[in-house]
Design an enzyme around this catalytic site. Structure first.
Site, PDB file in Angstrom:
ATOM      1  N   GLU A   1      -6.102  46.359-137.614  1.00 43.65           N
ATOM      2  CA  GLU A   1      -6.420  45.622-136.372  1.00 43.65           C
ATOM      3  C   GLU A   1      -7.287  44.387-136.612  1.00 43.65           C
ATOM      4  O   GLU A   1      -7.271  43.446-135.832  1.00 43.65           O
ATOM      5  CB  GLU A   1      -7.080  46.550-135.344  1.00 43.65           C
ATOM      6  CG  GLU A   1      -8.482  47.047-135.670  1.00 43.65           C
ATOM      7  CD  GLU A   1      -8.492  48.353-136.466  1.00 43.65           C
ATOM      8  OE1 GLU A   1      -7.512  48.629-137.201  1.00 43.65           O
ATOM      9  OE2 GLU A   1      -9.502  49.086-136.372  1.00 43.65           O
TER      10      GLU A   1
ATOM     11  N   SER B   1     -23.047  39.679-121.692  1.00 36.24           N
ATOM     12  CA  SER B   1     -21.610  39.970-121.537  1.00 36.24           C
ATOM     13  C   SER B   1     -20.860  38.929-120.715  1.00 36.24           C
ATOM     14  O   SER B   1     -19.957  39.270-119.958  1.00 36.24           O
ATOM     15  CB  SER B   1     -21.371  41.345-120.894  1.00 36.24           C
ATOM     16  OG  SER B   1     -21.993  42.331-121.624  1.00 36.24           O
TER      17      SER B   1
ATOM     18  N   CYS C   1      -7.306  54.852-140.309  1.00 34.62           N
ATOM     19  CA  CYS C   1      -8.484  55.311-141.046  1.00 34.62           C
ATOM     20  C   CYS C   1      -8.717  56.800-140.776  1.00 34.62           C
ATOM     21  O   CYS C   1      -7.990  57.632-141.306  1.00 34.62           O
ATOM     22  CB  CYS C   1      -9.686  54.444-140.693  1.00 34.62           C
ATOM     23  SG  CYS C   1     -10.909  54.452-141.999  1.00 34.62           S
TER      24      CYS C   1
ATOM     25  N   GLN D   1     -30.552  27.876-112.333  1.00 30.12           N
ATOM     26  CA  GLN D   1     -31.705  26.955-112.345  1.00 30.12           C
ATOM     27  C   GLN D   1     -32.844  27.548-113.160  1.00 30.12           C
ATOM     28  O   GLN D   1     -33.479  26.876-113.968  1.00 30.12           O
ATOM     29  CB  GLN D   1     -32.204  26.708-110.918  1.00 30.12           C
ATOM     30  CG  GLN D   1     -31.237  25.977-110.016  1.00 30.12           C
ATOM     31  CD  GLN D   1     -31.801  25.855-108.603  1.00 30.12           C
ATOM     32  OE1 GLN D   1     -32.996  25.721-108.402  1.00 30.12           O
ATOM     33  NE2 GLN D   1     -30.926  25.920-107.611  1.00 30.12           N
TER      34      GLN D   1
ATOM     35  N   THR E   1     -26.822  29.329-107.078  1.00 31.98           N
ATOM     36  CA  THR E   1     -27.161  28.574-108.297  1.00 31.98           C
ATOM     37  C   THR E   1     -28.556  28.905-108.828  1.00 31.98           C
ATOM     38  O   THR E   1     -28.905  28.508-109.930  1.00 31.98           O
ATOM     39  CB  THR E   1     -27.109  27.049-108.044  1.00 31.98           C
ATOM     40  OG1 THR E   1     -28.072  26.740-107.039  1.00 31.98           O
ATOM     41  CG2 THR E   1     -25.735  26.587-107.610  1.00 31.98           C
TER      42      THR E   1
ATOM     43  N   HIS F   1      -8.027  49.228-141.872  1.00 33.59           N
ATOM     44  CA  HIS F   1      -8.019  48.833-140.454  1.00 33.59           C
ATOM     45  C   HIS F   1      -7.161  47.585-140.248  1.00 33.59           C
ATOM     46  O   HIS F   1      -7.668  46.466-140.336  1.00 33.59           O
ATOM     47  CB  HIS F   1      -9.448  48.537-139.994  1.00 33.59           C
ATOM     48  CG  HIS F   1     -10.285  49.761-139.870  1.00 33.59           C
ATOM     49  ND1 HIS F   1     -10.377  50.485-138.700  1.00 33.59           N
ATOM     50  CD2 HIS F   1     -11.064  50.394-140.772  1.00 33.59           C
ATOM     51  CE1 HIS F   1     -11.184  51.521-138.893  1.00 33.59           C
ATOM     52  NE2 HIS F   1     -11.616  51.497-140.140  1.00 33.59           N
TER      53      HIS F   1
END
Ligand code: GLN
Length: 539
Positions: free
Chosen positions: A515, A14, A378, A191, A187, A513
């Protein structure tokens, strides 16, 4: 010849690999290169179509009807190119192809193995997905170190060997965690992640470091030293106010120049105007507009990714900040429904199964009776048809056969069920749910004197579908003299695609749909109209 940019992710999932890949591809498209994007997903499902949106997020549907990962939605929105069946490859698809070939005797005499058979198949699918573009951006899903991603990583390692170093490069998106107590950015996880990549033969060329704040040169030097990446190829990928600022933020750091250098290609002039214009439009959005989204998958906003984006785009085009309130439809009752009065608009999105249906019906009724702008998508359109049939046409217990197989007024039903007019015993085959839907872009004709015609300004439209049930063609005559109008009908004339109420300021339901085709630059006619109506409503 196509050159490849592989994008891997490290430390945690994510991190926004999809948005990073889409932003990079956009910068190259705006330089005039032909680009392609592809997502490789390490899970075993053939496609995400059967996964729960709460686990996996939205299923994005392509024009040609593939059910794909939501990152493909970002690709389309950022780059403005259409994804296809070939743009999302899962481990399940790879294995299924290889097993089919084995059964056909294509590997006769050999033991079929991960290397070379699975990896060869992956490489073929990558080439097919790149569609002869100048630069193909290929995102490898999952996190480096996962068992599942190994065959994919091995394939892209081989790919770079096959094509030569400068024709296939590796960008690694990683996280630099911030420790509050000591005020330090760490870090070490990066690594380790790069060490893991190098142990399988992949040396990243570029590091994109996610974090709250930009990193300084000293930090970049340290990362470069430990990861064997050049100092000027370590970049910050900070949290942005809007995801559509990311192409600009990447440009400011000259990440695209670094890719050009690594690929050894001739540069072309970049035209960043579309993103700069968009940013200035966003900065002008001061007033807000409140939309109630009555859904079932409200615990994970990613379940409605494209929908959220489409509302946001329409907001920007109407100079409004859209504030979405997600309401769990199971918690809506006739006692608390009145709180929706304070909303500018109500939206009932798509969904499957009967959980929360009655709450959605209450919301559709409330929007209808109180002149609140309503958009039903829908399932949301099917809900409106059921609500109208029950409460205006007095068709007792009207329902969809998805929710009540025995209803004697099946106003929504599978097309195969329409034929059964007895209404008592409708038997549907509910055992085979993978790949049984009406999917992809289909044409629809609009009625000229309708509200939706005013939005689209044309009669012939094409929109993407993902559903099994339809408004029952055998019962539509019940609506003939009512104020519910079927203002969009499939090209063949048998399927109801859009409904609207002609005695309401803005009430639309669509079987498709919209969108999936909204873009930040143009928005989408239905969402633009919906948010426009919402901003006019006084609460
Ligand atoms: N469950 C409904 C159907 O299958 C609606 C699907 C959806 O909203 N995508 O027809």
């Amino acid at each position: 010849m196509t050159r490849y940019v592989f994008i891997t992710g490290g430390v945690v999932s994510s991190l926004g690999k999809g948005i990073a890949a889409a932003s990079l591809a956009s910068l190259f498209k705006l330089r005039g290169f032909k680009v392609s994007l592809q997502k490789l997903d390490p899970y075993i499902n053939l496609d995400p179509g059967t996964m729960s949106p709460i686990q996996h997020g939205e299923v994005f549907v392509t024009e040609d009807g593939a059910e794909t990962d939501l990152d493909l939605g970002h690709y389309e929105r950022f780059v403005g190119i259409k994804m296809t069946q070939d743009s999302n490859v899962t481990a399940g698809r790879v294995y299924s192809n290889v097993i089919n070939k084995e059964r056909k005797g294509e590997y006769l005499g050999s033991t079929v193995q991960v290397i070379p058979h699975i990896t060869d198949e992956i490489k073929d699918l990558i080439i097919r997905g790149s569609k002869k573009s100048d630069i193909a951006f290929v995102e490898v899903g999952g996190t480096v170190g996962d068992i599942e991603s190994l065959p994919f990583l091995e394939s892209i390692r081989q790919f770079s060997l096959d094509l030569g170093k400068s024709n296939a490069i590796f960008v690694h998106l990683t996280l630099l965690p911030y420790i509050n107590v000591t005020n330090e950015i760490k870090t070490k996880p990066t690594q380790h992640s790069v060490k893991e990549l190098r142990s399988i033969g992949i040396q990243p060329d570029i590091l994109l470091c996610r974090g709250r704040n930009p990193i300084n040169q000293a930090m970049k030097n340290k990362l470069a030293l430990f990861t064997n990446v050049s100092k000027d190829s370590v970049f910050s990928a900070v949290d942005a106010k809007s995801i559509y600022d990311i192409p600009i933020l990447f440009k400011e750091q000259k990440i695209d120049d670094c890719i050009i250098k690594n690929l050894g290609i001739k540069t072309k002039k970049l035209n960043l105007k579309p993103w700069n214009d968009y940013r200035s439009k966003v900065s002008k959005c001061k007033k807000s507009v409140k939309v109630a989204m009555i859904g079932k998958y409200v615990d994970l906003v990613d379940s409605y990714k494209s929908l959220n984006e489409a509302l946001y785009h329409a907001g920007v085009l109407n100079s409004r900040v859209v504030e979405i309130t997600y309401l769990d439809s199971e918690k809506i009752t006739s006692a608390n429904i009145k709180s929706l009065r304070f909303m500018n608009a109500i939206l009932v999105p798509g969904g499957f199964g009967n959980r929360g249906i009655e709450g959605k019906i209450l919301a559709a009724k409330f929007a209808r009776e109180n002149n609140i702008p309503y958009l039903g998508i829908c399932l949301g359109m099917q809900i409106s048809v059921i609500e109208y049939a029950r409460n205006v046409l007095n068709l007792k217990n009207a329902n969809s056969t998805e929710f009540n197989i025995k209803t004697n007024n099946p106003v929504v039903a599978l097309v195969e069920e329409w034929k059964d007019r007895s209404g008592n015993k409708i038997i549907a085959d509910k055992n085979n749910l993978g790949g049984t839907m009406r999917l992809g872009s289909q044409e629809c004709l609009l009625k000229k004197n309708s509200l939706v015609y005013q939005m689209y300004k044309k009669i012939n439209i094409a929109e993407r579908h993902r559903h099994r049930y339809e408004v029952n063609g055998n019962l539509v005559s019940h609506f003939d003299k009512s104020n519910l109008v079927f203002s969009g009908i499939s090209k063949k004339g048998n399927l109801m695609e859009i409904i609207e109420l002609n005695n309401h300021p803005w009430y639309v339901g669509c079987q498709f749909h919209p969108e999936f085709t909204s873009s930040p630059i143009k928005g989408h006619p239905l969402f633009n109209g919906f948010i426009n109506a919402a901003s006019k409503r006084k609460t």
